[in-house]
Motif scaffolding. Structure first.
Motif: not given
Length: 41
Positions: A19-28
């Motif tokens: 849901t918040y991938k764009e806001k949180w920047g994803g995980l890596y």
């Protein structure tokens, strides 16, 4: 209030990440240190 299993919590977290991938920047891996800092700060 019902008890949540670990699997249910993981599923909820995955939904939040999507849901918040764009806001949180994803995980890596490169962000690991920063994420751990926020977790314990």
């Amino acid at each position: 209030m019902t008890d949540l299993s670990f699997k249910e919590m993981q599923e909820m977290q995955q939904e939040l990440q999507e849901t918040y991938k764009e806001k949180w920047g994803g995980l890596y891996p490169e962000k690991f240190h920063t994420m751990m800092l926020y977790l314990f700060a």
